[in-house]
Design an enzyme around this catalytic site. Structure first.
Site, short mmCIF file in Angstrom:
data_model
loop_
_atom_site.label_atom_id
_atom_site.label_comp_id
_atom_site.label_asym_id
_atom_site.label_seq_id
_atom_site.Cartn_x
_atom_site.Cartn_y
_atom_site.Cartn_z
N LYS A 88 32.96 -15.29 43.65
CA LYS A 88 32.03 -14.14 43.73
C LYS A 88 30.91 -14.48 44.70
O LYS A 88 29.89 -15.06 44.32
CB LYS A 88 31.48 -13.84 42.33
CG LYS A 88 30.45 -12.72 42.30
CD LYS A 88 30.22 -12.21 40.89
CE LYS A 88 29.04 -11.25 40.86
NZ LYS A 88 28.97 -10.47 39.63
N GLU A 93 30.31 -18.23 41.22
CA GLU A 93 29.38 -17.38 41.95
C GLU A 93 28.26 -18.19 42.60
O GLU A 93 27.27 -18.51 41.95
CB GLU A 93 28.77 -16.31 41.02
CG GLU A 93 27.78 -15.42 41.76
CD GLU A 93 27.17 -14.31 40.90
OE1 GLU A 93 27.42 -14.28 39.68
OE2 GLU A 93 26.45 -13.49 41.48
P1 13P Z 1 24.49 -7.29 41.64
O1 13P Z 1 25.78 -6.62 42.07
O2 13P Z 1 23.47 -6.31 41.11
O3 13P Z 1 23.96 -8.22 42.66
O4 13P Z 1 24.85 -8.16 40.37
C1 13P Z 1 26.00 -8.89 40.37
C2 13P Z 1 25.84 -10.07 39.53
O5 13P Z 1 26.49 -10.20 38.52
C3 13P Z 1 24.89 -11.11 39.95
O6 13P Z 1 25.10 -12.27 39.22
#
Ligand code: 13P
Length: 336
Positions: free
Chosen positions: A217, A175
């Site tokens: 992600k 991510e």
């Molecule tokens: P949000 O969808 O609230 O942005 O959170 C996703 C997430 O896991 C961020 O690390």
């Protein structure tokens, strides 16, 4: 490796996505305090197990990301939380980074920590039932940021994390989140997101991470939240697909977007349009925190004993995200 690829497909294939319920205790305390609920371990568990035992988990949610506290808790039904999740054929996952800290020599930026002792922690989480993990690198956008230093150091940490997670038999969620905050336009978001993602894959390849057993992600391509620029859903979808097509190697099985401060409706609508337009081989799904939980949390906070009502709100949102991940969502079906 096909084992890890199968887990990845179980998490985000067939119209399913991820419920990101891995808010740290600090973040969860802010969310609960916002709706005037005391943040203690019991309330944090009660809200979360209400979601995890909802009917639409089975068809709409392929994976749940947990926080260290939650993966070790036992639900009111007497089941451990990972078992409660697995009962819906959903895969339990775990956030393993220990948060973003000030990056030395570029103090406006952050570097994500948590590599020390990670191999041992991963063993423990595997034994508790986790089959995938999450690590979030976070980047700001402005004229001079993200800096080369932030791009390089975060990509390196993400790659070291991903290699360790695969070694332990789990799927790493990679991510890199470029924050929506700022007055940048969508072109800046597109350019900088592309650069960050490419840097991540350079490092993942250097660290010999098997891309088939990973999930990306990313953020969607959007103008900054303080920018006056308005772009429509079609443009968001086109730019997001363009960015991913150009920067993500084709072996990656799928992409699960974060919601990043979009409203529940925006996050659903944009994901739907991405799937309507998607001609790549990537699965395009969701890994939403706020965009899956916001209405449910608001409803629950009015009466924390109303489990059924809270589950109805969550079921609806999960169903809408699932439809969007197939490109079958519409404004009409989203009216409650
Ligand atoms: P949000 O969808 O609230 O942005 O959170 C996703 C997430 O896991 C961020 O690390």
């Amino acid at each position: 490796m096909s084992e890890l690829n199968n887990i990845a497909l179980k998490i985000i294939g067939n119209g399913k996505g991820i419920l990101a319920a891995d808010e740290s205790t600090g973040t969860m305390t802010k969310r609960l305090n916002n709706v005037k609920i005391e943040s203690n371990a019991q309330n944090r568990l009660l809200f979360r197990e209400t979601l995890f035992s909802s009917a639409n988990m089975k068809d709409c949610i392929g994976g749940v990301i947990l926080y260290d506290e939650t993966i070790k808790q036992t639900s009111a039904s007497g089941k451990k939380v990972p078992e409660l999740i697995s009962n819906s054929s959903t895969v339990p996952g775990i956030k393993v980074d220990t948060g973003a800290k000030t990056l030395s020599n570029s103090p406006e930026e952050k570097i994500t920590e948590g590599l020390d002792g990670l191999r041992e922690r991963l063993k423990e989480y595997y034994n508790l039932g986790a089959r995938f993990a999450k690590w979030r690198g976070v980047y700001i956008i402005s004229e001079k940021y993200p800096s080369k230093l932030s791009m390089h150091s975060n990509a390196h940490a993400l790659a070291r994390y991903a290699a360790l997670v695969q070694e332990s038999g789990m799927v790493p969620i990679v991510e890199p989140e470029l924050l929506m905050e700022g007055n940048h336009n969508y072109e800046d978001c597109y350019k900088k997101t592309s650069e960050v993602i490419k840097k991540c894959y350079d490092q993942l390849e250097l660290h010999k991470v098997e891309l088939k057993g990973t999930i990306l992600k990313p953020n969607m391509i959007l103008p900054g939240s303080d920018s006056d620029e308005k772009i429509d859903t079609l443009k968001i979808a086109e730019m997001t697909i363009k960015c991913l097509e150009e920067s993500v190697p084709s072996e990656v099985p799928g992409i699960a977007f974060l919601s990043g401060g979009q409203t529940e409706k925006e996050a659903t609508k944009n994901l739907n349009e991405i799937n309507v337009k998607n001609k790549t081989n990537f699965i395009m799904s969701f890994s939403y925190g706020r965009a899956l939980q916001q209405s449910a949390l608001k409803f629950w906070s009015k009466d924390i004993k109303n489990i059924q009502g809270t589950q109805e709100v969550f079921n609806h949102r999960a169903k809408m995200c699932s439809l969007a991940s197939r490109g079958e969502w519409s404004e009409e079906v989203d009216k409650i």
